[in-house]
Design an enzyme around this catalytic site. Sequence first.
Site, short mmCIF file in Angstrom:
data_model
loop_
_atom_site.label_atom_id
_atom_site.label_comp_id
_atom_site.label_asym_id
_atom_site.label_seq_id
_atom_site.Cartn_x
_atom_site.Cartn_y
_atom_site.Cartn_z
N GLU A 45 -30.18 -6.16 -10.67
CA GLU A 45 -31.45 -6.14 -9.94
C GLU A 45 -31.64 -7.53 -9.35
O GLU A 45 -31.87 -8.49 -10.09
CB GLU A 45 -32.62 -5.77 -10.85
N THR A 73 -38.75 -6.93 -7.31
CA THR A 73 -39.93 -7.69 -6.86
C THR A 73 -40.18 -7.46 -5.37
O THR A 73 -40.46 -8.39 -4.62
CB THR A 73 -39.78 -9.19 -7.19
N LYS A 133 -41.07 1.92 -13.59
CA LYS A 133 -40.88 0.69 -14.34
C LYS A 133 -42.15 0.46 -15.16
O LYS A 133 -43.26 0.62 -14.63
CB LYS A 133 -40.66 -0.46 -13.36
#
EC number: 4.1.2.14
Length: 212
Positions: A45, A73, A133
């Site tokens: 990631e 993000t 998430k």
Amino acid sequence: MSYTTQQIIEKLRELKIVPVIALDNADDILPLADTLAKNGLSVAEITFRSEAAADAIRLLRANRPDFLIAAGTVLTAEQVVLAKSSGADFVVTPGLNPKIVKLCQDLNFPITPGVNNPMAIEIALEMGISAVKFFPAEASGGVKMIKALLGPYAQLQIMPTGGIGLHNIRDYLAIPNIVACGGSWFVEKKLIQSNNWDEIGRLVREVIDIIK
């Protein structure tokens, strides 16, 4: 190749841990990926916490087509488009922004949005999203909170991130709805900046041994 959300979930279940990476220098992604792959992890990631993210995704996709690549993000529509054009397989966001979710759906670009409360979960489910998430995991109540949320929301498939380490990762992975945990402690920025690939490799092996 492009993956469906379910294919991504299946791959994450096999891997169990996702390195959450922040890079200042995009070129560092290749030796880092080599280190991860040699020690059993073909996933990354790459977070949009620096301007190097898109270039790092592009480099990784071109040189390691076997890797499962998340763009992390992601906060803006521009970052969604950039992540997709750079070759990311899916998007991970810290929160739930319906506009970002809708854009990803319109682009046929899998997204795992961040949630930590019933309201966000219900918005995600209303939008057809059940793979989420849980962030920030420990600060939001950790394993206890996830178990409580799974009472009414048993259909969720969860990737918790935030505050997870060797001391608690097995507790998270023991919950069937958890597909994988995100972690940064074994890919810390200072280790990447110093090109300390041996130490990163040792830390990866340590976590792999724990979660086997």
